[in-house]
Design a protein around this motif. Sequence first.
Motif, PDB file in Angstrom:
ATOM      1  N   HIS A 191       0.807  -1.210   0.000  1.00 32.72           N
ATOM      2  CA  HIS A 191       0.000   0.000   0.000  1.00 32.72           C
ATOM      3  C   HIS A 191       0.836   1.255   0.000  1.00 32.72           C
ATOM      4  O   HIS A 191       0.302   2.347  -0.094  1.00 32.72           O
ATOM      5  CB  HIS A 191      -0.934  -0.004   1.205  1.00 32.72           C
ATOM      6  CG  HIS A 191      -0.216  -0.047   2.495  1.00 32.72           C
ATOM      7  ND1 HIS A 191       0.467  -1.160   2.927  1.00 32.72           N
ATOM      8  CD2 HIS A 191      -0.029   0.893   3.440  1.00 32.72           C
ATOM      9  CE1 HIS A 191       1.017  -0.880   4.105  1.00 32.72           C
ATOM     10  NE2 HIS A 191       0.734   0.339   4.438  1.00 32.72           N
ATOM     11  N   ARG A 192       2.148   1.141   0.160  1.00 30.51           N
ATOM     12  CA  ARG A 192       2.977   2.343   0.152  1.00 30.51           C
ATOM     13  C   ARG A 192       3.602   2.572  -1.223  1.00 30.51           C
ATOM     14  O   ARG A 192       4.314   3.536  -1.423  1.00 30.51           O
ATOM     15  CB  ARG A 192       4.094   2.229   1.187  1.00 30.51           C
ATOM     16  CG  ARG A 192       3.581   2.286   2.616  1.00 30.51           C
ATOM     17  CD  ARG A 192       4.755   2.278   3.574  1.00 30.51           C
ATOM     18  NE  ARG A 192       4.290   2.176   4.941  1.00 30.51           N
ATOM     19  CZ  ARG A 192       4.826   1.362   5.825  1.00 30.51           C
ATOM     20  NH1 ARG A 192       5.830   0.579   5.486  1.00 30.51           N
ATOM     21  NH2 ARG A 192       4.367   1.308   7.041  1.00 30.51           N
TER      22      ARG A 192
ATOM     23  N   GLY B 144      -8.407  -7.082   6.000  1.00 34.15           N
ATOM     24  CA  GLY B 144      -7.573  -5.997   5.495  1.00 34.15           C
ATOM     25  C   GLY B 144      -6.794  -5.378   6.648  1.00 34.15           C
ATOM     26  O   GLY B 144      -7.176  -5.508   7.815  1.00 34.15           O
ATOM     27  N   HIS B 145      -5.711  -4.706   6.318  1.00 41.08           N
ATOM     28  CA  HIS B 145      -4.909  -4.022   7.329  1.00 41.08           C
ATOM     29  C   HIS B 145      -5.792  -3.105   8.179  1.00 41.08           C
ATOM     30  O   HIS B 145      -5.683  -3.043   9.397  1.00 41.08           O
ATOM     31  CB  HIS B 145      -3.819  -3.205   6.608  1.00 41.08           C
ATOM     32  CG  HIS B 145      -2.677  -2.805   7.479  1.00 41.08           C
ATOM     33  ND1 HIS B 145      -1.570  -2.172   6.987  1.00 41.08           N
ATOM     34  CD2 HIS B 145      -2.479  -2.928   8.823  1.00 41.08           C
ATOM     35  CE1 HIS B 145      -0.731  -1.922   8.000  1.00 41.08           C
ATOM     36  NE2 HIS B 145      -1.265  -2.370   9.112  1.00 41.08           N
ATOM     37  N   ARG B 146      -6.691  -2.414   7.491  1.00 35.40           N
ATOM     38  CA  ARG B 146      -7.553  -1.443   8.195  1.00 35.40           C
ATOM     39  C   ARG B 146      -8.510  -2.100   9.186  1.00 35.40           C
ATOM     40  O   ARG B 146      -9.018  -1.450  10.096  1.00 35.40           O
ATOM     41  CB  ARG B 146      -8.349  -0.625   7.185  1.00 35.40           C
ATOM     42  CG  ARG B 146      -9.376  -1.447   6.418  1.00 35.40           C
ATOM     43  CD  ARG B 146     -10.089  -0.576   5.399  1.00 35.40           C
ATOM     44  NE  ARG B 146     -11.194  -1.303   4.786  1.00 35.40           N
ATOM     45  CZ  ARG B 146     -11.953  -0.814   3.816  1.00 35.40           C
ATOM     46  NH1 ARG B 146     -11.723   0.391   3.348  1.00 35.40           N
ATOM     47  NH2 ARG B 146     -12.926  -1.527   3.323  1.00 35.40           N
TER      48      ARG B 146
ATOM     49  N   GLY C  55      -5.870   3.011   6.181  1.00 34.85           N
ATOM     50  CA  GLY C  55      -6.931   3.016   5.177  1.00 34.85           C
ATOM     51  C   GLY C  55      -6.812   1.834   4.226  1.00 34.85           C
ATOM     52  O   GLY C  55      -7.761   1.461   3.541  1.00 34.85           O
ATOM     53  N   CYS C  56      -5.631   1.257   4.171  1.00 34.11           N
ATOM     54  CA  CYS C  56      -5.378   0.175   3.230  1.00 34.11           C
ATOM     55  C   CYS C  56      -6.109  -1.104   3.674  1.00 34.11           C
ATOM     56  O   CYS C  56      -6.357  -1.274   4.850  1.00 34.11           O
ATOM     57  CB  CYS C  56      -3.873  -0.070   3.140  1.00 34.11           C
ATOM     58  SG  CYS C  56      -3.093  -0.222   4.745  1.00 34.11           S
ATOM     59  N   PRO C  57      -6.469  -1.977   2.798  1.00 31.42           N
ATOM     60  CA  PRO C  57      -6.119  -1.964   1.365  1.00 31.42           C
ATOM     61  C   PRO C  57      -7.111  -1.199   0.473  1.00 31.42           C
ATOM     62  O   PRO C  57      -7.077  -1.359  -0.748  1.00 31.42           O
ATOM     63  CB  PRO C  57      -6.110  -3.448   1.020  1.00 31.42           C
ATOM     64  CG  PRO C  57      -7.202  -4.020   1.884  1.00 31.42           C
ATOM     65  CD  PRO C  57      -7.147  -3.232   3.173  1.00 31.42           C
TER      66      PRO C  57
HETATM   67 ZN   LIG Z   1      -1.384  -1.647   5.131  1.00 32.83          ZN
END
Ligand SMILES: [Zn+2]
Length: 106
Positions: A1-2, A84-86, A93-95
């Motif tokens: 995501h970065r 998801g990470h979030r 906010g990802c993914p």
């Molecule tokens: Zn992430």
Amino acid sequence: HRGFKDIGYHFYITRDGGIHRGRSLERIGAHCKNHNRHSVGICYEGGLSAGGIPADTRTLEQKATLLALLRELRAVLPEAIIVGHRDLNPLKGCPCFDAVKEYEGL
Ligand SMILES: [Zn+2]
């Protein structure tokens, strides 16, 4: 995501659908605070709109690769939940898509 390859992940999926291995599954990742010890980290290239706002920018190729990868991991880790990470860190906010809903059928 970065938008760059982070060795802290286990898998990294580029826009062309290519899959790159980061850490082996036996190694603990460094991708999600408080969850590294019991999670597999998958990252996709992108995640930001042209204006720099978090967005689901997955290409068709990335979606296909991600689905295939999750199916394989599901076979090896039948007890795993896909999130998801979030979902694990509200500051993230990802993914930028609802991973729980998208992969609930796996
Ligand atoms: Zn992430």
